[in-house]
Design a protein around this motif. Sequence first.
Motif, PDB file in Angstrom:
ATOM      1  N   LEU A   1       0.834  -1.198   0.000  1.00  0.00           N
ATOM      2  CA  LEU A   1       0.000   0.000   0.000  1.00  0.00           C
ATOM      3  C   LEU A   1       0.872   1.253   0.000  1.00  0.00           C
ATOM      4  O   LEU A   1       1.636   1.486   0.928  1.00  0.00           O
ATOM      5  CB  LEU A   1      -0.920  -0.013   1.218  1.00  0.00           C
ATOM      6  CG  LEU A   1      -1.849  -1.235   1.321  1.00  0.00           C
ATOM      7  CD1 LEU A   1      -2.584  -1.223   2.654  1.00  0.00           C
ATOM      8  CD2 LEU A   1      -2.837  -1.271   0.160  1.00  0.00           C
ATOM      9  N   GLN A   2       0.735   2.064  -1.031  1.00  0.00           N
ATOM     10  CA  GLN A   2       1.585   3.239  -1.181  1.00  0.00           C
ATOM     11  C   GLN A   2       1.468   4.237  -0.026  1.00  0.00           C
ATOM     12  O   GLN A   2       2.487   4.777   0.425  1.00  0.00           O
ATOM     13  CB  GLN A   2       1.271   3.922  -2.521  1.00  0.00           C
ATOM     14  CG  GLN A   2       2.347   4.869  -3.005  1.00  0.00           C
ATOM     15  CD  GLN A   2       2.002   6.324  -2.748  1.00  0.00           C
ATOM     16  OE1 GLN A   2       0.983   6.631  -2.131  1.00  0.00           O
ATOM     17  NE2 GLN A   2       2.857   7.212  -3.202  1.00  0.00           N
TER      18      GLN A   2
ATOM     19  N   LYS B   1       4.449   6.666   4.832  1.00  0.00           N
ATOM     20  CA  LYS B   1       4.626   6.956   6.260  1.00  0.00           C
ATOM     21  C   LYS B   1       6.091   6.799   6.646  1.00  0.00           C
ATOM     22  O   LYS B   1       6.647   7.614   7.391  1.00  0.00           O
ATOM     23  CB  LYS B   1       3.769   6.006   7.103  1.00  0.00           C
ATOM     24  CG  LYS B   1       2.294   6.329   7.147  1.00  0.00           C
ATOM     25  CD  LYS B   1       1.575   5.371   8.080  1.00  0.00           C
ATOM     26  CE  LYS B   1       0.085   5.667   8.155  1.00  0.00           C
ATOM     27  NZ  LYS B   1      -0.623   4.723   9.063  1.00  0.00           N
ATOM     28  N   ASN B   2       6.724   5.739   6.134  1.00  0.00           N
ATOM     29  CA  ASN B   2       8.133   5.508   6.456  1.00  0.00           C
ATOM     30  C   ASN B   2       9.033   6.539   5.795  1.00  0.00           C
ATOM     31  O   ASN B   2      10.082   6.903   6.342  1.00  0.00           O
ATOM     32  CB  ASN B   2       8.539   4.096   6.025  1.00  0.00           C
ATOM     33  CG  ASN B   2       7.847   3.026   6.834  1.00  0.00           C
ATOM     34  OD1 ASN B   2       7.475   3.239   7.983  1.00  0.00           O
ATOM     35  ND2 ASN B   2       7.636   1.865   6.226  1.00  0.00           N
TER      36      ASN B   2
ATOM     37  N   THR C   1      15.693   0.960   0.304  1.00  0.00           N
ATOM     38  CA  THR C   1      16.064   1.641  -0.937  1.00  0.00           C
ATOM     39  C   THR C   1      14.923   2.544  -1.421  1.00  0.00           C
ATOM     40  O   THR C   1      15.169   3.582  -2.033  1.00  0.00           O
ATOM     41  CB  THR C   1      16.422   0.621  -2.032  1.00  0.00           C
ATOM     42  OG1 THR C   1      15.251  -0.135  -2.399  1.00  0.00           O
ATOM     43  CG2 THR C   1      17.481  -0.350  -1.541  1.00  0.00           C
ATOM     44  N   TYR C   2      13.703   2.131  -1.139  1.00  0.00           N
ATOM     45  CA  TYR C   2      12.539   2.941  -1.524  1.00  0.00           C
ATOM     46  C   TYR C   2      12.561   4.286  -0.801  1.00  0.00           C
ATOM     47  O   TYR C   2      12.150   5.308  -1.376  1.00  0.00           O
ATOM     48  CB  TYR C   2      11.264   2.177  -1.196  1.00  0.00           C
ATOM     49  CG  TYR C   2       9.991   2.944  -1.445  1.00  0.00           C
ATOM     50  CD1 TYR C   2       9.421   2.979  -2.715  1.00  0.00           C
ATOM     51  CD2 TYR C   2       9.345   3.632  -0.426  1.00  0.00           C
ATOM     52  CE1 TYR C   2       8.250   3.680  -2.960  1.00  0.00           C
ATOM     53  CE2 TYR C   2       8.174   4.336  -0.654  1.00  0.00           C
ATOM     54  CZ  TYR C   2       7.626   4.356  -1.919  1.00  0.00           C
ATOM     55  OH  TYR C   2       6.473   5.064  -2.147  1.00  0.00           O
TER      56      TYR C   2
ATOM     57  N   SER D   1       7.053   3.203 -16.075  1.00  0.00           N
ATOM     58  CA  SER D   1       7.945   4.157 -15.410  1.00  0.00           C
ATOM     59  C   SER D   1       7.235   5.007 -14.365  1.00  0.00           C
ATOM     60  O   SER D   1       7.885   5.692 -13.571  1.00  0.00           O
ATOM     61  CB  SER D   1       8.593   5.076 -16.450  1.00  0.00           C
ATOM     62  OG  SER D   1       7.604   5.797 -17.160  1.00  0.00           O
ATOM     63  N   LYS D   2       5.880   4.980 -14.326  1.00  0.00           N
ATOM     64  CA  LYS D   2       5.149   5.778 -13.349  1.00  0.00           C
ATOM     65  C   LYS D   2       5.138   5.137 -11.965  1.00  0.00           C
ATOM     66  O   LYS D   2       4.814   5.798 -10.978  1.00  0.00           O
ATOM     67  CB  LYS D   2       3.707   5.993 -13.822  1.00  0.00           C
ATOM     68  CG  LYS D   2       3.597   6.851 -15.078  1.00  0.00           C
ATOM     69  CD  LYS D   2       2.145   7.065 -15.460  1.00  0.00           C
ATOM     70  CE  LYS D   2       2.034   7.953 -16.702  1.00  0.00           C
ATOM     71  NZ  LYS D   2       0.622   8.179 -17.088  1.00  0.00           N
ATOM     72  N   SER D   3       5.473   3.867 -11.871  1.00  0.00           N
ATOM     73  CA  SER D   3       5.451   3.174 -10.589  1.00  0.00           C
ATOM     74  C   SER D   3       6.655   3.588  -9.753  1.00  0.00           C
ATOM     75  O   SER D   3       7.771   3.749 -10.267  1.00  0.00           O
ATOM     76  CB  SER D   3       5.469   1.660 -10.809  1.00  0.00           C
ATOM     77  OG  SER D   3       5.615   0.982  -9.577  1.00  0.00           O
TER      78      SER D   3
END
Length: 570
Positions: A340-341, A346-347, A376-377, A443-445
Amino acid sequence: MRLENTVPEIAGGSTSLVVAVHGWTASSSTMQHVRSAVRDAMPNADLLFPDYPAGLFSSADPIEITEALVRCIGDAVKARETRGARYEAIVLIGHSLGALLVRKAYVFARGENQDHSGYLRGAPQAWGALVSRIILLAGTNRGWELRQKARDLSRPKWLAFNMCSQLWHWFRLARLINGAREGAPFVANLRIQWINLLRDRSLSPPVPMTVQLLGTVDDIVDERDNVDIQCGASFVYRSVPDTGHANVIDFSGAAGAVRKQIFLNALLTDAAQIESDMLVDFSSEPDVAHVVFVMHGIRDYGNWTQRLAPVIYETAERTSVNVRVVTSGYGYFPIAGFILQPERQKNVRWFMDQYTEALAKYPQAAMSFVGHSNGTYLLASALARYPACAFERAVFAGSVVNRNFPWSKHINESRLTAIQNFVASADLVVAIFPAIFERLRKSKSDLGSAGHTGFADRDPPVYEVTYMRGGHGAAVVPENFETISRFVLGDDAAAPTPPLLTQGQASPAVWAGKFCMVFAFAAIAFALMPMWAVPLGSHFALFDWRYTWNSLSALTAGWLLTVYFVCRWI
């Protein structure tokens, strides 16, 4: 975005301009006591008390409000010039959320406007150099957050706030107040921009004296929320007795008379004479040259980060670099949260709050990063959403970032110097789960398969290491800690030892990456199992169960909730 009440109240001499901005769910009329106090104390000052959309569910963009405020002040300055003179000084006053807005307007006016929307000119505004004082009335300078109950916040009020914030968050409501959360782009970029101004020795005049007036029973703001403001600035912290967050602007009655006097002292007292009466334990370490963040991933408490830190310190000692390693984690992060994006963000907000705190504590340090999996995100999302932040070097392991992430753009903007990406030979996790999002949205992800396929941009300073022998955690093993430490501290030639590498990827990982969408369809079919399994079973008389659409919908909803809560633990 248009503000209301943007025409200043003109005084006789008009030697100064006082700008005061109200808080959330309020209006300029709620600042009437502040207006009266300023009018009496500064009879030759023009008063500008604008209104912005501050309703409970306001979806106004705080950046657009800031840009409108910058233009509004600029128009007032030009109007004064057309009357035959210029302002000698500008005083900015903000209450609660309004304190963030006036500080943001100030940093924009001084040229720190990396996150402006494009509607505002990028060049500094002339009026920024005229600001002589900034007064914050219970300013939410760190943003607001409800992970922990504030000391003076009642539990029922805290629970109600939590429930509302979740509704706002999930249904995309109240964009304005959500934009002022701790670590949100509007807030974190402001804190970074403020520190950048404080660091700029060529800034003339420097950042003016800033006074924070905070009630002794404030249930929203903590005295420790102002580390970045007091970092190297002429900062004064004054306590206001028997005062909460809302009534710090109420000057009625006996308690109000005390508040008024403290406010007037903050407004009129010479900068050399006003002193803080509230001490906050904070000390910067300007001798630290390098800070390295080490961030763990999903389904991980980050134990490996504690083992990597000593190796980084040892490597730094050999190269005579004074380094600090930040290994604080964001807690266990299950698969359901990762999918869930909003949960992932939140992180990111938490990480950017940590970043700004480190920036204030270590004002001369370069910031670098080591991340595994969801870690990494954090960095990629920070670079994409927080244009004021910058890093020196980065190391990725088991990366879940889109393989088309535009590293060249951020490197050309001097926001990153070099990155090393470890690609594993058998990373089934990255080959399947984040790759699904990359296939669906291209590429939008903001998720992708870089830990399995590598990045599309592979030219130095983007260094790909192919292939680490093993699965999702192949690169964060003790045998590779020396390589990670050397690279993150500046050694471009740092590479794993041959036993850790292999020539190609394992077949299961390759095929999993190619057919990741099969797993996606299987997951969807499993999640919706009651919708097809029950009718199918009844059709073939596998069980005798008479159902209606309502009961089937209830069964499906219950099943989905069960699946969700199970995923919260795995």
